[in-house]
Design a protein around this motif. Structure first.
Motif, PDB file in Angstrom:
ATOM      1  N   ASP A 435       0.829  -1.206   0.000  1.00 55.01           N
ATOM      2  CA  ASP A 435       0.000   0.000   0.000  1.00 55.01           C
ATOM      3  C   ASP A 435       0.865   1.259   0.000  1.00 55.01           C
ATOM      4  O   ASP A 435       0.523   2.265  -0.623  1.00 55.01           O
ATOM      5  CB  ASP A 435      -0.925   0.001   1.221  1.00 55.01           C
ATOM      6  N   THR A 436       1.988   1.184   0.704  1.00 55.44           N
ATOM      7  CA  THR A 436       2.928   2.307   0.708  1.00 55.44           C
ATOM      8  C   THR A 436       3.532   2.516  -0.670  1.00 55.44           C
ATOM      9  O   THR A 436       3.651   3.648  -1.157  1.00 55.44           O
ATOM     10  CB  THR A 436       4.053   2.045   1.732  1.00 55.44           C
ATOM     11  N   LEU A 437       3.903   1.422  -1.291  1.00 55.63           N
ATOM     12  CA  LEU A 437       4.507   1.488  -2.616  1.00 55.63           C
ATOM     13  C   LEU A 437       3.540   2.081  -3.634  1.00 55.63           C
ATOM     14  O   LEU A 437       3.946   2.807  -4.555  1.00 55.63           O
ATOM     15  CB  LEU A 437       4.943   0.087  -3.048  1.00 55.63           C
ATOM     16  N   LEU A 438       2.262   1.802  -3.465  1.00 54.68           N
ATOM     17  CA  LEU A 438       1.244   2.357  -4.355  1.00 54.68           C
ATOM     18  C   LEU A 438       1.221   3.879  -4.268  1.00 54.68           C
ATOM     19  O   LEU A 438       1.127   4.579  -5.284  1.00 54.68           O
ATOM     20  CB  LEU A 438      -0.127   1.782  -3.995  1.00 54.68           C
ATOM     21  N   GLN A 439       1.318   4.394  -3.054  1.00 53.22           N
ATOM     22  CA  GLN A 439       1.360   5.846  -2.867  1.00 53.22           C
ATOM     23  C   GLN A 439       2.652   6.440  -3.426  1.00 53.22           C
ATOM     24  O   GLN A 439       2.649   7.529  -4.027  1.00 53.22           O
ATOM     25  CB  GLN A 439       1.243   6.188  -1.380  1.00 53.22           C
ATOM     26  N   ILE A 440       3.753   5.725  -3.258  1.00 49.78           N
ATOM     27  CA  ILE A 440       5.053   6.221  -3.724  1.00 49.78           C
ATOM     28  C   ILE A 440       5.076   6.355  -5.240  1.00 49.78           C
ATOM     29  O   ILE A 440       5.565   7.359  -5.786  1.00 49.78           O
ATOM     30  CB  ILE A 440       6.182   5.282  -3.240  1.00 49.78           C
TER      31      ILE A 440
END
Length: 550
Positions: A435-440
């Motif tokens: 989910d963090t990578l999606l935002q990044i």
């Protein structure tokens, strides 16, 4: 022809012949020949031979690539209790099947022995339900006398929960039954779309809930622990995919009610529960399972009325017939059904590492190659596997980025930069959530900070990532460092995008089919062969081709 005075055509022809012969030698190399699969290393793009010796980034899948993709059911959480021991083999003699004539006959017929729920006086284990691994039912390595006691004792508070859990395992799947005759006896085996599902259905069979068949009328036929046979009409199936990370079946129960059964990743199912009361203890068990490197799933279910089901079915049929955006419309209709669940329990499955994975990764890291592991597992599981395969080590600094809001992610990245500058450790590892990578990837500033940080890391582990995200991560690194060579390795259809995105794609011929191997530039039998492919053949091809040109 214009440049033939500078680059003779004969040189190009000679170079192609040299590369072709290098590919032949790679195929002949007995050190990278897989005897178990009778498979030599296959070169499907000899033009990349010298680039094997220039690889600086390796992007690897976990399941089936670093691990064997042979799942074993180890533990489960039902109600407030966790069942299953950490020992590899059952230690109590009472948990083993007896070698009686009736048991032998039962195993020969391809079904487990019927359980009569009579307990062993010494261990409290129900006779004929308890079994040890290797006793005719694969994919199960479970041992816990307390479970059998609770399963047999109708007065125990968890008795009903256990049978509801096992019924869920036996009904919520898309397994196909295969029956064949061996030595005059009918033997039943299962063919599943994923090793996880195969392990779960075999676990249900192990405990006495035997999935016999799905008949012509689309009824799921089960043989229950008391020996009776029950039919459960299958109304609909919403199949698993890597984006939804869950699957759902709708069945009609013997009392005429409609039950919706769902299983999937804990991060997905937890959001769809009607109440979080049951998750308090379950979350703790899930963390302990993940710390042992076990793969976890949550099971949930609910009852609906016939009217609700028929109204939903009309919407589902309409979405299935759509000519545009069909998958998106089906997913939207599925979301309308997959909510308000009651927690049934959790499963924990073990997937062991392949041979020499740790040694191979250690050598690749010593050669200066940066290793990225891209997995669908949760952070705790990925970290545990990371230690097991020597991607991570105790003398390595670790930085975890798991926030979901852009501001929080930016703060975590900034803190990680500061910690790296202050640290006296030589190597560092970065762990980032999906989910963090999606935002990044959606924020250029965050993306720049993330890539700047990852460049300082020896290893990166990305958790809970989808196949699309795997390809996006590879493309990010390619775009930032166009002069550096990347290699992606995987074994399943969900790794194909990643494999084709990297400069060099390596496919492992595994249990999930040949899609990855066919889409790759090089196909190998096991991860350990990557060491010789890169450090021997890649380096020598680079050196020899340089001599040819010069």
């Amino acid at each position: 022809l214009i440049f033939c005075d500078f680059v003779p055509i004969s040189l190009l022809v000679t170079l192609e012949i040299v590369k072709f012969m290098q590919a032949v030698f790679i195929g002949w190399d007995a050190a990278i020949y897989d005897e178990t699969k009778d498979m030599p290393t296959k070169v499907q793009s000899s033009n990349l031979n010298e680039e094997l010796g220039q690889v600086e980034y390796i992007f690897s899948d976990k399941t089936g690539t670093l691990t064997q993709n042979i799942m074993e059911f180890k533990k489960m959480c039902i109600g407030p209790v966790s069942y299953g021991t950490s020992s590899a083999q059952p230690q109590t003699s009472g948990t083993q099947r007896t070698d009686s004539d009736s048991d032998t006959e039962s195993q020969a017929s391809g079904r487990p022995k019927r359980a009569e729920f009579k307990t062993n006086n010494k261990t409290g284990v129900p006779a004929q339900v308890a079994a040890g691994p290797g006793k005719g039912i694969p994919n199960v390595n479970f041992s816990d006398p307390a479970f059998y006691e609770h399963m047999a004792d109708e007065r125990h508070e968890n008795h009903a929960n256990i049978h509801r859990f096992l019924l869920h395992l036996a009904l919520c799947h898309t397994v196909i039954v295969e029956t064949k005759e061996v030595d005059g006896q009918q033997q039943t085996s299962y063919n599943a779309s994923s090793p996880d599902e195969l392990a779960l259905v075999n676990a249900a069979r192990f405990f006495g809930y035997f999935f016999r068949e799905r008949d012509a009328a689309n009824n799921i036929v089960l043989e229950l622990p008391d020996g009776s046979v029950a039919e459960y009409p299958l109304l609909n199936v919403i199949e698993f995919d890597s984006t939804r990370k869950r699957m759902t079946v709708m069945v009609r129960m013997p009392d005429g009610s409609v039950k919706v059964m769902c299983k999937g990743a804990d991060s997905v199912i937890e959001k769809r529960l009607s109440t979080k009361d049951g998750m308090v203890k379950t979350s703790g068990y899930l963390e302990s399972y993940a710390e042992e490197g076990l793969r976890t799933l949550l099971l949930a279910e609910k009852h609906i009325t016939d009217e609700d089901y028929e109204a939903w079915q009309d919407k589902f049929d309409e979405a299935s017939l759509a000519t545009e955006n069909r998958d998106a419309k089906i997913g939207q209709v599925a979301d309308e059904m997959e909510y308000g669940f009651e927690l049934v329990g959790a499963t924990a499955i073990e997937d062991r590492l392949q041979d020499e994975v740790a040694a191979t990764i250690s050598v690749l890291k010593e050669a200066g190659i940066k290793v990225w592991v891209l997995t669908g597992d949760k952070i705790e599981t990925a970290i545990n596997i990371g230690y097991s395969c020597k991607v991570l080590s105790n003398d390595m600094g670790q930085h975890i980025i798991d926030a979901t809001e852009p501001a929080d992610i930016s703060d975590q990245l900034l803190d990680a930069h500061k910690e790296h500058r202050k640290s006296k450790l030589a190597d560092h590892g970065l762990i980032v959530a999906g989910d963090t990578l999606l935002q990044i990837t959606e924020d250029p500033d965050l993306c720049e900070d993330f890539l700047s940080l990852s460049d300082k890391m020896k290893v990166v582990i990305a958790c809970r990532v989808s196949p699309k995200q795997k390809a996006e991560v590879v493309q990010l690194v390619k775009d930032r460092y166009p002069e550096k060579r990347t290699l992606a390795i995987g074994d399943g259809a969900n790794d194909v995008n990643m494999i084709t995105t990297a400069h060099i794609g390596v496919g492992i011929s595994g249990l999930e089919g040949q899609q990855a191997a066919r889409a790759s530039d090089y196909a190998i039998g096991q991860f350990k062969y990557l060491r010789n492919l890169l450090l021997v053949h890649g380096r020598e091809s680079y050196r020899k081709n340089s001599y040819v040109v010069c």
